[in-house]
Design an enzyme around this catalytic site. Structure first.
Site, PDB file in Angstrom:
ATOM      1  N   PHE A 270     -56.795   1.387 -49.663  1.00  0.00           N
ATOM      2  CA  PHE A 270     -56.064   2.646 -49.541  1.00  0.00           C
ATOM      3  C   PHE A 270     -54.640   2.404 -49.097  1.00  0.00           C
ATOM      4  CE2 PHE A 270     -60.528   3.925 -48.293  1.00  0.00           C
ATOM      5  CZ  PHE A 270     -60.883   4.193 -49.598  1.00  0.00           C
TER       6      PHE A 270
ATOM      7  N   TRP B  82     -55.023  11.172 -50.402  1.00  0.00           N
ATOM      8  CA  TRP B  82     -54.427  10.071 -49.639  1.00  0.00           C
ATOM      9  C   TRP B  82     -55.294   8.818 -49.768  1.00  0.00           C
ATOM     10  CZ3 TRP B  82     -56.377   7.236 -45.520  1.00  0.00           C
ATOM     11  CH2 TRP B  82     -55.458   6.427 -44.844  1.00  0.00           C
ATOM     12  N   HIS B  83     -56.615   9.010 -49.835  1.00  0.00           N
ATOM     13  CA  HIS B  83     -57.503   7.857 -49.933  1.00  0.00           C
ATOM     14  C   HIS B  83     -57.436   7.202 -51.318  1.00  0.00           C
ATOM     15  CE1 HIS B  83     -59.289   9.647 -46.296  1.00  0.00           C
ATOM     16  NE2 HIS B  83     -59.724   8.428 -46.039  1.00  0.00           N
ATOM     17  N   GLY B  84     -57.214   7.971 -52.339  1.00  0.00           N
ATOM     18  CA  GLY B  84     -57.173   7.361 -53.660  1.00  0.00           C
ATOM     19  C   GLY B  84     -56.886   8.378 -54.748  1.00  0.00           C
TER      20      GLY B  84
ATOM     21  N   GLY C 266     -55.845  15.095 -48.005  1.00  0.00           N
ATOM     22  CA  GLY C 266     -56.460  13.972 -47.313  1.00  0.00           C
ATOM     23  C   GLY C 266     -57.324  13.147 -48.256  1.00  0.00           C
TER      24      GLY C 266
END
Length: 485
Positions: A485, A339-341, A336
């Site tokens: 994102f 997933w953001h960066g 997770g």
């Protein structure tokens, strides 16, 4: 194109709504699909081409799954692949094609550079030279993380038998490119929208609630998030700070990211309602949470439920013993974070939350923490979330560590810190900071507030929208944080 921009508010949105209600029902999805591609490709048409490629693959994968299942149509519609139908090797290959295509797009545009930088760093540490592999600096398509997760839900839901595939190409394009939730969510899973693509109601109550959602979301973004962005940006650009200033800065960022992201979600929900679609709630007063597990039931709900249903449960969830549960929680939150960066900061942020989820689960329901007064638990949870926000906001790991030193009073502060404080503590920003606190802990969230839309609340929403639009003219930069994102 940004919701809080003049081109969207005064030209794009009115034109789309007029066309939508002027066209017959069957033509509306095609119109939404076309306008969504205009919306997305406005800044960079290449992004629209990339999305079209991925969407086309997923569309044909859905049809291929039904074909290999060998089922006839059901009442003139593509069939649902029920649990009694054995999943063949060809069907598993089709599902893999869809997932690999979407993950491949994410990997190329988001993670290739990060991976190359770390390979080169490891090579230098081992004395193997400076640049073992070239580092590509590709422009990240806005919102690619959102629409790839959304796209993967299509093939997975069809494969699992949770929804029927779409036959019309324009219907699928409408689902995938739906401009209200395209670039910053909520991440709408296919099964939740499949039936609405074929039939949905249009009522004045639904349209009015949509306008109210949009108004309150606009107010959150322009009137609250942007002033808090000034505080956070000043603090994080200021180097070493006094202790109080550092905490003021991170609290400002906590308010900024909440009102920015939840404001965008409210606007997305409102736009969808205006066209008859009902999206899911993405925020449920997350800073009222009294532990991190509760926080993730309230924050970015569409992402946390996506990770739960498509990753945590397939990994085994909590069905394989305590140790495996903790490992699964850590793995899901690490992914997770990624997933953001693509940076170590997001990995650390994910591990902090994964570690807290595992720790709270290990403590059970009778831990001493749970016997603390509720306001104390809410305060502790907010502090933990803010500490993790330092990694989320800082551009580099080094900047995050300097900021932590400032928060702990360990940084060497110069006279420049006084100038930074002077820029942060203006009467306007101080008043907005207090208003943010009142809104977060003293008022209901948008879903609860608009559930029964009275005349007074409607008038209040319109006044807020008018004020936000006036303030928008005075602000030069209005980026949504989650666009990156």
């Amino acid at each position: 194109m940004v919701f809080s921009s003049q081109i969207f508010l005064f030209y794009f949105l009115p034109l789309v709504l007029c066309l939508y209600y002027a066209l017959p029902f069957r033509a509306r999805t095609a119109m939404i699909a076309l306008s969504s591609y205009v919306f997305y490709g406005w800044a960079n048409p290449i992004w629209a081409v990339i999305m079209f490629f991925g969407s086309s693959v997923d569309y044909f994968c859905g049809l291929a799954l039904v074909r290999f299942a060998g089922l006839p149509d059901q009442d003139g519609l593509p069939p649902i692949i029920g649990p009694e139908i054995p999943r063949t090797r060809k069907m598993r290959i089709v599902l893999a094609v869809s997932i690999v295509t979407n993950m491949g797009l994410l990997a190329v545009f988001k993670y290739t550079g990060f991976a190359a930088e770390n390979v080169n760093a490891l090579g230098r540490a081992l004395g193997m030279g400076h640049d073992l592999v070239p580092v590509l600096h590709l422009v990240l398509p806005v919102g690619i993380s959102f629409y790839t997760f959304k796209a993967m839900s299509y093939a997975i839901d069809v494969y699992r038998g949770e929804a029927r595939p779409m036959r019309r190409f324009t219907d699928y394009m409408c689902f995938e490119a739906f401009f209200p939730d395209l670039v910053a969510g909520p991440i709408i899973r296919y099964a939740a929208l499949e039936q609405q693509m074929r039939e949905r109601q249009h009522t004045w109550d639904k349209f009015a609630r949509g306008v109210a959602f949009f108004a309150f979301g606009m107010g959150k973004k322009i009137l609250l998030a942007n002033p808090m962005g000034h505080i956070a940006d000043t603090a994080f650009a200021g180097g070493a700070l006094h202790v109080g200033d550092a905490w003021f800065g991170i609290f400002g960022y906590a308010f900024q990211i909440y009102f920015d992201f939840s404001g965008y979600s409210d606007m997305a929900v409102g736009l969808a309602l205006m066209m008859g679609f009902v999206l899911i709630q993405n925020f449920d007063s997350p800073y009222k949470a009294d532990n991190i597990t509760d926080f993730w039931r309230r924050w970015h709900i569409s992402l946390s439920t996506w990770l739960r249903d498509y990753l945590y449960i397939p990994l085994g969830g909590n069905r394989k013993g305590p140790v495996r549960t903790y490992v699964n929680l850590m793995a899901v939150m690490l992914l997770g974070g990624l997933w953001h960066g693509a940076s170590w900061n997001f990995i650390i942020w994910g591990l902090i939350h994964g570690g807290m989820l595992a720790f709270e689960r290990a403590q059970g329901k009778n831990s001493p923490y749970r016997r603390l007064p509720h306001p104390v638990r809410v305060g502790i949870t907010f502090i933990v979330v803010c500490l993790s926000w330092v990694f989320f906001r800082a551009k580099t790991l080094g900047q995050a560590l300097v900021y932590f030193k400032s928060m702990l009073g360990l940084a060497t502060v110069t006279s420049a810190a006084d100038s930074v404080a002077g820029a942060m503590y203006t009467p306007y920003h101080g008043a907005m900071f207090v208003l943010c606190g009142i809104t977060v802990w003293g008022l209901p969230n948008t879903w609860a507030f608009t559930n029964k839309l009275s005349v007074g609340r409607s008038v209040g929403g319109m006044a807020l929208l008018a004020l936000a639009i006036l303030m928008m003219w005075t602000q030069t930069v209005n980026p949504f944080l989650y666009f990156q994102f």
